[in-house]
Design an enzyme around this catalytic site. Structure first.
Site, PDB file in Angstrom:
ATOM      1  N   TYR A   5      -3.770 -18.369   2.634  1.00  0.00           N
ATOM      2  CA  TYR A   5      -3.013 -17.123   2.478  1.00  0.00           C
ATOM      3  C   TYR A   5      -3.899 -15.999   1.954  1.00  0.00           C
ATOM      4  CZ  TYR A   5       0.382 -13.693   1.103  1.00  0.00           C
ATOM      5  OH  TYR A   5       1.072 -12.520   0.977  1.00  0.00           O
ATOM      6  N   TRP A  47      -4.784 -11.369   2.325  1.00  0.00           N
ATOM      7  CA  TRP A  47      -4.794 -10.131   3.120  1.00  0.00           C
ATOM      8  C   TRP A  47      -6.058  -9.954   3.932  1.00  0.00           C
ATOM      9  CZ3 TRP A  47      -2.362  -4.880   2.750  1.00  0.00           C
ATOM     10  CH2 TRP A  47      -0.986  -4.978   2.507  1.00  0.00           C
TER      11      TRP A  47
HETATM   12  N1  LIG Z   1       1.193 -11.657 -10.949  1.00  0.00           N
HETATM   13  C1  LIG Z   1       1.297 -11.278  -9.686  1.00  0.00           C
HETATM   14  N2  LIG Z   1       0.623 -11.938  -8.727  1.00  0.00           N
HETATM   15  C2  LIG Z   1       0.696 -11.540  -7.457  1.00  0.00           C
HETATM   16  C3  LIG Z   1       1.495 -10.438  -7.082  1.00  0.00           C
HETATM   17  C4  LIG Z   1       2.221  -9.758  -8.099  1.00  0.00           C
HETATM   18  O1  LIG Z   1       2.956  -8.785  -7.839  1.00  0.00           O
HETATM   19  N3  LIG Z   1       2.092 -10.201  -9.381  1.00  0.00           N
HETATM   20  N4  LIG Z   1       1.564 -10.049  -5.764  1.00  0.00           N
HETATM   21  C5  LIG Z   1       1.345 -11.077  -4.777  1.00  0.00           C
HETATM   22  C6  LIG Z   1       1.225 -10.526  -3.454  1.00  0.00           C
HETATM   23  S1  LIG Z   1       2.534  -9.586  -2.918  1.00  0.00           S
HETATM   24  C7  LIG Z   1       0.179 -10.778  -2.635  1.00  0.00           C
HETATM   25  S2  LIG Z   1       0.242 -10.273  -0.998  1.00  0.00           S
HETATM   26  C8  LIG Z   1      -0.974 -11.535  -3.085  1.00  0.00           C
HETATM   27  C9  LIG Z   1      -2.300 -11.012  -2.554  1.00  0.00           C
HETATM   28  O2  LIG Z   1      -3.247 -12.019  -2.636  1.00  0.00           O
HETATM   29  P1  LIG Z   1      -4.513 -12.043  -1.682  1.00  0.00           P
HETATM   30  O3  LIG Z   1      -4.183 -11.446  -0.363  1.00  0.00           O
HETATM   31  O4  LIG Z   1      -5.043 -13.429  -1.680  1.00  0.00           O
HETATM   32  O5  LIG Z   1      -5.492 -11.088  -2.467  1.00  0.00           O
HETATM   33  P2  LIG Z   1      -6.808 -10.359  -1.979  1.00  0.00           P
HETATM   34  O6  LIG Z   1      -7.507  -9.891  -3.212  1.00  0.00           O
HETATM   35  O7  LIG Z   1      -6.463  -9.333  -0.963  1.00  0.00           O
HETATM   36  O8  LIG Z   1      -7.631 -11.529  -1.338  1.00  0.00           O
HETATM   37  C10 LIG Z   1      -8.359 -11.398  -0.192  1.00  0.00           C
HETATM   38  C11 LIG Z   1      -9.684 -12.134  -0.395  1.00  0.00           C
HETATM   39  O9  LIG Z   1     -10.310 -12.240   0.867  1.00  0.00           O
HETATM   40  C12 LIG Z   1     -11.631 -11.685   0.798  1.00  0.00           C
HETATM   41  N5  LIG Z   1     -11.844 -11.057   2.115  1.00  0.00           N
HETATM   42  C13 LIG Z   1     -11.501  -9.822   2.534  1.00  0.00           C
HETATM   43  N6  LIG Z   1     -11.811  -9.652   3.823  1.00  0.00           N
HETATM   44  C14 LIG Z   1     -12.352 -10.817   4.245  1.00  0.00           C
HETATM   45  C15 LIG Z   1     -12.861 -11.265   5.495  1.00  0.00           C
HETATM   46  O10 LIG Z   1     -12.866 -10.556   6.489  1.00  0.00           O
HETATM   47  N7  LIG Z   1     -13.332 -12.548   5.547  1.00  0.00           N
HETATM   48  C16 LIG Z   1     -13.337 -13.361   4.456  1.00  0.00           C
HETATM   49  N8  LIG Z   1     -13.798 -14.600   4.596  1.00  0.00           N
HETATM   50  N9  LIG Z   1     -12.876 -12.953   3.260  1.00  0.00           N
HETATM   51  C17 LIG Z   1     -12.381 -11.707   3.165  1.00  0.00           C
HETATM   52  C18 LIG Z   1     -11.620 -10.732  -0.350  1.00  0.00           C
HETATM   53  O11 LIG Z   1     -12.934 -10.604  -0.895  1.00  0.00           O
HETATM   54  C19 LIG Z   1     -10.621 -11.390  -1.311  1.00  0.00           C
HETATM   55  O12 LIG Z   1     -11.245 -12.277  -2.195  1.00  0.00           O
HETATM   56  O13 LIG Z   1      -1.022 -11.546  -4.515  1.00  0.00           O
HETATM   57  C20 LIG Z   1       0.191 -12.017  -5.079  1.00  0.00           C
HETATM   58  N10 LIG Z   1       0.011 -12.228  -6.496  1.00  0.00           N
HETATM   59  N1  LIG Z   2      -2.657   0.262  -4.241  1.00  0.00           N
HETATM   60  C1  LIG Z   2      -2.128  -0.902  -3.858  1.00  0.00           C
HETATM   61  N2  LIG Z   2      -1.014  -0.923  -3.085  1.00  0.00           N
HETATM   62  C2  LIG Z   2      -0.465  -2.100  -2.719  1.00  0.00           C
HETATM   63  C3  LIG Z   2      -1.049  -3.338  -3.069  1.00  0.00           C
HETATM   64  C4  LIG Z   2      -2.214  -3.297  -3.890  1.00  0.00           C
HETATM   65  O1  LIG Z   2      -2.764  -4.338  -4.266  1.00  0.00           O
HETATM   66  N3  LIG Z   2      -2.711  -2.077  -4.259  1.00  0.00           N
HETATM   67  N4  LIG Z   2      -0.479  -4.518  -2.637  1.00  0.00           N
HETATM   68  C5  LIG Z   2       0.400  -4.466  -1.476  1.00  0.00           C
HETATM   69  C6  LIG Z   2       1.230  -5.664  -1.343  1.00  0.00           C
HETATM   70  S1  LIG Z   2       0.506  -7.085  -0.759  1.00  0.00           S
HETATM   71  C7  LIG Z   2       2.554  -5.677  -1.573  1.00  0.00           C
HETATM   72  S2  LIG Z   2       3.477  -7.070  -1.248  1.00  0.00           S
HETATM   73  C8  LIG Z   2       3.247  -4.494  -2.081  1.00  0.00           C
HETATM   74  C9  LIG Z   2       4.175  -4.846  -3.228  1.00  0.00           C
HETATM   75  O2  LIG Z   2       5.080  -3.823  -3.416  1.00  0.00           O
HETATM   76  P1  LIG Z   2       6.121  -3.948  -4.607  1.00  0.00           P
HETATM   77  O3  LIG Z   2       6.557  -5.339  -4.751  1.00  0.00           O
HETATM   78  O4  LIG Z   2       7.174  -2.935  -4.377  1.00  0.00           O
HETATM   79  O5  LIG Z   2       5.152  -3.489  -5.818  1.00  0.00           O
HETATM   80  P2  LIG Z   2       4.998  -3.787  -7.372  1.00  0.00           P
HETATM   81  O6  LIG Z   2       3.937  -2.832  -7.797  1.00  0.00           O
HETATM   82  O7  LIG Z   2       4.786  -5.213  -7.647  1.00  0.00           O
HETATM   83  O8  LIG Z   2       6.370  -3.371  -7.978  1.00  0.00           O
HETATM   84  C10 LIG Z   2       6.957  -2.108  -7.806  1.00  0.00           C
HETATM   85  C11 LIG Z   2       7.695  -1.735  -9.057  1.00  0.00           C
HETATM   86  O9  LIG Z   2       8.825  -2.587  -9.235  1.00  0.00           O
HETATM   87  C12 LIG Z   2       9.198  -2.514 -10.594  1.00  0.00           C
HETATM   88  N5  LIG Z   2       9.898  -3.723 -10.991  1.00  0.00           N
HETATM   89  C13 LIG Z   2       9.362  -4.920 -11.299  1.00  0.00           C
HETATM   90  N6  LIG Z   2      10.339  -5.781 -11.659  1.00  0.00           N
HETATM   91  C14 LIG Z   2      11.508  -5.115 -11.568  1.00  0.00           C
HETATM   92  C15 LIG Z   2      12.873  -5.458 -11.803  1.00  0.00           C
HETATM   93  O10 LIG Z   2      13.223  -6.570 -12.154  1.00  0.00           O
HETATM   94  N7  LIG Z   2      13.802  -4.490 -11.567  1.00  0.00           N
HETATM   95  C16 LIG Z   2      13.477  -3.251 -11.166  1.00  0.00           C
HETATM   96  N8  LIG Z   2      14.452  -2.389 -10.938  1.00  0.00           N
HETATM   97  N9  LIG Z   2      12.201  -2.882 -10.963  1.00  0.00           N
HETATM   98  C17 LIG Z   2      11.233  -3.807 -11.155  1.00  0.00           C
HETATM   99  C18 LIG Z   2       7.913  -2.350 -11.351  1.00  0.00           C
HETATM  100  O11 LIG Z   2       8.082  -1.410 -12.371  1.00  0.00           O
HETATM  101  C19 LIG Z   2       6.890  -1.943 -10.305  1.00  0.00           C
HETATM  102  O12 LIG Z   2       6.144  -0.786 -10.631  1.00  0.00           O
HETATM  103  O13 LIG Z   2       2.321  -3.519  -2.523  1.00  0.00           O
HETATM  104  C20 LIG Z   2       1.314  -3.262  -1.546  1.00  0.00           C
HETATM  105  N10 LIG Z   2       0.650  -2.069  -1.944  1.00  0.00           N
HETATM  106 MO   LIG Z   3       2.009  -8.794  -0.815  1.00  0.00          MO
END
Ligand SMILES: Nc1nc2c(c(=O)[nH]1)N[C@H]1C(S)=C(S)[C@@H](COP(=O)(O)OP(=O)(O)OC[C@H]3O[C@@H](n4cnc5c(=O)[nH]c(N)nc54)[C@H](O)[C@@H]3O)O[C@H]1N2
Ligand SMILES: Nc1nc2c(c(=O)[nH]1)N[C@H]1C(S)=C(S)[C@@H](COP(=O)(O)OP(=O)(O)OC[C@H]3O[C@@H](n4cnc5c(=O)[nH]c(N)nc54)[C@H](O)[C@@H]3O)O[C@H]1N2
Ligand SMILES: [Mo]
Length: 791
Positions: free
Chosen positions: A121, A123
């Site tokens: 898993y 991005w």
């Molecule tokens: N506490 C907490 N944890 C969370 C979340 C949260 O809200 N709170 N959000 C969750 C969510 S929504 C998501 S989507 C995940 C994201 O989790 P990930 O998608 O696993 O996070 P990334 O840092 O984007 O990891 C991508 C990795 O791939 C590497 N990479 C990038 N491009 C390439 C490529 O072309 N080839 C190879 N081999 N490697 C590459 C990068 O260096 C990086 O280490 O995290 C989750 N974790």
């Molecule tokens: N710059 C940047 N943008 C990103 C990413 C990144 O790594 N960097 N990650 C991307 C990815 S993979 C994803 S999935 C999306 C995630 O998108 P979201 O899930 O929407 O993003 P978060 O920043 O985790 O949360 C948004 C807001 O929800 C609020 N929140 C948290 N818990 C609660 C709750 O219980 N109730 C209410 N009402 N509000 C709450 C928090 O205050 C937080 O600021 O973002 C994407 N966009």
């Molecule tokens: Mo995500």
């Protein structure tokens, strides 16, 4: 009718015609000095993307294949210390490839392909061909198959609950009401979790134009009033002048249930809509009125849970009933214990309001969670790398990875099924970082000791690479050509590399081609095409898809020269669920009843205590109103980081600037800081029973009292990797978050249900070491030529 494709021409000098496509947008470059610039035509470009190339060759870049020392010396499964604590030996590509192919062969022969996990898993980078997971999946599909994962960390609970309630994931992933159907139509926009524009900077496939900010501003300009319901004030951009209703995290379902109660009690609901378009109303009403459990879900009840005033809840319900209301809800809300309840409750309220399927009414999830939500869909299905068929049908819900590794053979529930965790011996990962994305990282480190072999492709010596056995250096998006497109957008871009990769660094495709050659499956893997031939072939697929919709795309060389083609979008004038609204018989939903299921008999039949058939308040294990709050009185939210994507490029300048003293800041309310004697900029320990990390105090009244916010993304940096659960130095919230499935139904991740305590760090805080490479030991067996290259 043939539509001429709209091709965007940008206004920069003609020498500067090349583009590079990223998760943050398109950038232009001249192919000379490696620099990239935000592209003209993007109304709200992401500046930080342009700064990343400067750190492409930082000291943490992986430049050669490397193998964990005792794995190399003694073989798979051997450990002199714990994974994550040992030195690495740099080896030649040939030796690394022999090892990788040998391990795949061994595990297959001894345990079968069902012992290989390639869920991988993450991005990775934007790009349809060099999409690391697609490459890896295609590779294993021509090599006997592997165990996969389903759902995503983003919206795992939503992905499963929505099909039960509305028949699909539309309104969550794609298919939202477009801005054109909200602007000038909605009088009131209630945003649960706000609409933080930092998150709308990115999109998984790429972005040609960032339109979220303008979409929201247009709504305001046209007279809409905004309410931000959530624990963080600045989740709503200041320009929106949103009213802030600060509620305890994880309690939105209770608020929405009370709103539903008011609407029914005061007869402010649309009985005609409920009768024609929904089933299950009586069951939900019985629950709301306490006929089941003796608890009436009225505003006083919800006030006790949410921390809001009962009168404010009543006013909100009446306002929503009296104005044309659109409900937006962030994805974050369902990344929490029982996170599906807020989603089904929002749909119940929108149903009672009766405006689903009409302009300005209804609901949508994630309007600012990524870029492109609310932009009409592309009329052309953009191509992707064909992955073939997996001979192994086994899978896990993505966030149950540590459970799988720790409990092979154990039974678990998932969406009405009983399933068994497989016994995984080999993990292969490319393009994701579990030491970023997974919860309870100390537990993950234990789980990561179990498999015999872990193979990783990475750019950087982050924790993911350090916890592997065999590490293979992969090229970045700056170092290879690709096609870039997003399903949420009508463009297809040609991404031209800005520079060549370092000498011993290859694309994921090239690495897997070489492994396939060792396994005798090269031709099946490549299909006989080179990388550049693949790009032409994928473009031909796009042309064919377009042609089937009477849209003609330019020939490949024109496309390459122009760099970006854009096609008209579809459904720009249709609110979400408009067809169903117009005729629910002709356009039924894909639910058992064909209607919106306010109560699902199917879910009720699963008999899950943690997920009833209708939206309900199911008390989270960790929240401010629960017993554990006596011990850990602060609710930790781990939002997305502003100046990076997850853990990607955390070492680079834009991310470094967000830190304080090299560490991640934790936002805390002045009252909570004062109660602990904490001053701005001080180093603190954030802790709970699962772990502890260091962070730097950032005092702000933008977070409500009792809530602290630590963005994700800091590279996991345990003070002593050889000791389980040692202090994390860099500010990675996932040493604190729980590794608990959202419910038996959805089994999603629940990082946002997390209680902690914070205290001042006494003494000199240890230095962050995450961005230095690990000990790289020269391999005495290598010939002199390679030996000289070793640092
Ligand atoms: N506490 C907490 N944890 C969370 C979340 C949260 O809200 N709170 N959000 C969750 C969510 S929504 C998501 S989507 C995940 C994201 O989790 P990930 O998608 O696993 O996070 P990334 O840092 O984007 O990891 C991508 C990795 O791939 C590497 N990479 C990038 N491009 C390439 C490529 O072309 N080839 C190879 N081999 N490697 C590459 C990068 O260096 C990086 O280490 O995290 C989750 N974790
Ligand atoms: N710059 C940047 N943008 C990103 C990413 C990144 O790594 N960097 N990650 C991307 C990815 S993979 C994803 S999935 C999306 C995630 O998108 P979201 O899930 O929407 O993003 P978060 O920043 O985790 O949360 C948004 C807001 O929800 C609020 N929140 C948290 N818990 C609660 C709750 O219980 N109730 C209410 N009402 N509000 C709450 C928090 O205050 C937080 O600021 O973002 C994407 N966009
Ligand atoms: Mo995500």
């Amino acid at each position: 009718m043939t539509k001429a494709p709209k091709t965007t021409q940008h206004s920069e000098p003609s020498a500067d015609r090349r583009h590079v496509g990223t998760h943050w947008g398109f950038y232009s470059h001249d192919g000379l000095d490696g620099a990239i610039r935000s592209m003209a035509g993007d109304p709200d470009p992401v500046q930080f993307g342009g700064e990343l190339p400067a750190d492409r060759l930082a000291p943490c870049r992986i430049l050669r294949p490397a193998v964990r020392r005792s794995f190399l010396e003694k073989g798979p499964g051997h450990r002199a210390g714990r994974r994550g604590a040992e030195a690495f030996v740099e080896v030649s590509w040939d030796e690394a490839l022999e090892l990788v192919a040998g391990e795949i062969r061994r595990v297959r022969d001894e345990h079968g392909n069902g012992a290989i996990f390639s869920g991988s898993y993450g991005w990775s980078s934007a790009g349809r061909f060099h999409h690391a997971q697609s490459q890896l999946k295609r590779f294993f599909n021509v090599n006997g198959g592997s165990v996969r994962s389903v759902q995503s960390y983003s919206y795992a609970a939503g992905e499963i609950i929505l099909p039960h309630v509305i028949g699909s994931t539309d309104g969550l992933i794609t298919g939202h009401s477009p801005w054109s159907q909200i602007v000038g139509h909605a009088d009131l926009i209630v945003m649960f979790g706000g609409t933080p524009l930092r998150n709308a900077q990115v999109n998984a496939g790429g972005v040609s134009r960032h339109e979220t900010r303008q979409g929201l501003l247009d709504c305001k300009e046209a007279g809409a009033h905004f309410i931000n319901v959530g624990p963080v004030r600045d989740d709503a951009a200041g320009e929106l002048d949103a009213q802030w209703m600060a509620l305890r995290p994880g309690t939105d379902a209770a608020l929405l249930l009370a709103i539903a109660h008011v609407l029914i009690q005061e007869d402010h609901y649309d009985a005609g809509f409920i009768g024609r378009y929904t089933v299950g109303f009586e069951t939900l009403r019985d629950y709301l009125f306490g006929n089941v459990d003796g608890v009436i879900k009225d505003v006083a009840w919800a006030a006790g849970i949410t921390g809001l005033e009962a009168q404010d809840i009543l006013t909100l319900a009446r306002t929503m009933a009296s104005r044309k209301t659109f409900i937006m809800m962030a994805w974050a809300l369902q990344r929490a214990d029982h996170g599906e309840q807020a989603y089904s409750a929002a749909i119940a309220v929108a149903s009672l309001l009766g405006r689903i399927g009409l302009p300005g009414g209804g609901f949508g999830f994630g309007y600012a969670s990524v870029s492109g939500i609310g932009q009409p869909a592309s009329a052309v299905k953009w191509p992707s790398l064909p992955q073939g068929q997996n001979a192994i049908s086994d899978y896990i819900p993505v966030a149950r990875i540590a459970d799988m590794l720790l409990s092979p053979g154990a039974e678990y529930d998932h969406d009405g099924k009983k399933r068994i965790y497989p016994d995984i011996r080999l993990i292969y990962w490319a393009g994701g970082n579990p030491f970023h994305h997974h919860q309870d990282l100390n537990r993950l480190v234990e789980a990561w000791q179990k498999p015999e072999t872990i193979i990783v492709h990475e750019h950087w010596w982050n924790a993911h690479a350090r916890h592997a056995d065999i590490v293979l250096p992969a090229s970045t998006f700056l170092e290879r050509d690709d096609l870039v497109a997003s399903g949420r957008d009508g463009f297809l871009g040609y991404s031209t590399r800005t520079t060549a990769p370092p000498a011993d660094v290859f694309s994921d495709h090239e690495i897997l081609r070489r492994v396939a050659a060792k396994l005798g499956t090269e031709a099946a893997f490549t299909g006989g095409w080179s990388e550049s031939e693949w790009l032409e072939k994928l473009y031909a697929d796009a042309q064919a898809n377009a042609a089937s919709g009477d849209i003609s795309l330019p020939d490949f060389s024109t496309f390459r020269n122009v760099g970006l083609v854009e096609v008209e979008s579809q459904n720009a004038d249709k609110p979400f669920l408009a067809a169903f609204r117009a005729d629910p018989v002709a356009h039924p939903l894909h639910t058992p009843s064909g209607l919106i299921e306010l109560s699902s008999e199917l879910i009720a039949g699963f008999d899950y205590v943690d997920c009833p058939g209708h939206p309900a308040w199911v008390e989270p294990v960790e929240w401010l109103g629960g017993k554990l709050a006596a011990l850990y009185p602060l609710h930790l939210l781990s939002c997305q980081p502003h100046d990076k994507l997850h853990s990607q490029w955390d070492h680079a300048a834009p991310s470094r600037r967000t830190k304080s003293g090299g560490r991640q800041p934790v936002r805390i309310h002045p009252d909570d800081a004062a109660a602990r004697g904490l001053a701005q900029g001080e180093v603190v320990t954030i802790s709970n029973a699962r772990g502890a990390c260091l962070a730097v105090v950032a005092i702000t009244d933008a977070v409500m009292p009792g809530v602290v916010q630590l963005a994700t993304g800091a590279w996991f940096d345990p003070a002593d990797p050889s000791t389980p659960g040692s202090l994390e130095l860099n500010g990675n919230p996932n040493v604190l978050t729980p590794d608990r499935g959202t419910s038996r139904l959805t089994q999603g991740p629940s990082p946002n249900s997390c209680l902690v305590e914070i205290s001042r760090f006494i003494g000199t805080p240890p230095q962050v070491r995450a961005y230095r490479p690990p000990d790289l030991v020269p391999d005495p067996r290598l010939n002199d030529a390679h030996g000289k290259e070793c640092p």
